[in-house]
Write a protein that holds these residues in place. Structure first.
Motif, short mmCIF file in Angstrom:
data_model
loop_
_atom_site.label_atom_id
_atom_site.label_comp_id
_atom_site.label_asym_id
_atom_site.label_seq_id
_atom_site.Cartn_x
_atom_site.Cartn_y
_atom_site.Cartn_z
N SER A 191 3.28 -47.18 36.45
CA SER A 191 3.08 -46.09 37.43
C SER A 191 2.07 -46.45 38.51
N ASP A 192 1.13 -47.34 38.22
CA ASP A 192 0.14 -47.70 39.26
C ASP A 192 0.57 -48.90 40.10
N SER A 227 6.20 -42.24 30.73
CA SER A 227 5.89 -42.65 29.37
C SER A 227 4.67 -43.55 29.42
N SER A 228 4.31 -44.11 28.29
CA SER A 228 3.25 -45.11 28.25
C SER A 228 3.61 -46.14 27.20
N GLU A 229 3.02 -47.31 27.35
CA GLU A 229 3.29 -48.41 26.43
C GLU A 229 1.98 -49.10 26.12
N LYS A 230 1.80 -49.43 24.84
CA LYS A 230 0.57 -50.11 24.43
C LYS A 230 0.75 -51.61 24.52
N LYS A 270 -4.78 -51.72 25.07
CA LYS A 270 -4.63 -51.03 26.35
C LYS A 270 -3.32 -50.25 26.40
N SER A 271 -3.38 -49.02 26.91
CA SER A 271 -2.19 -48.20 27.09
C SER A 271 -1.92 -48.08 28.59
N LEU A 272 -0.69 -48.42 29.02
CA LEU A 272 -0.33 -48.38 30.44
C LEU A 272 0.73 -47.32 30.68
#
Length: 85
Positions: free
Chosen positions: A47-48, A67-70, A74-76
């Protein structure tokens, strides 16, 4: 959300960005998915990563999910862009 096809990742080294290679790679992958009979597809981007999110918007993708992924500790955050044929 259910999409028939997915481009898992599409990355170019910085020195090759802005030269049309990403658009050509994306178009070829999408064409292959369409020729395989798939009616929709999705691709995820961090997203960034403004360059990637603007690139997918410019190609007609619409943001449909977050969503996010580890990655280790770190979670992105990531976003999904979708296309229908």
């Amino acid at each position: 959300l259910h999409f028939e096809g997915e481009i898992y990742e599409l990355y170019l080294r910085p020195e090759f960005q802005g030269l049309g290679f990403g658009r050509r790679l994306f178009s070829a992958a999408r064409r292959d998915l369409v020729q395989s009979g798939l009616k929709s597809m999705v691709i995820w981007a961090l997203s960034d990563n403004e360059a990637a999110t603007e690139f997918y918007r410019a190609l007609g993708g619409r943001m449909v999910a977050r969503s996010s992924e580890k990655f280790g500790p770190k979670s992105l955050d990531k976003v999904a862009f979708a296309w229908t044929n």
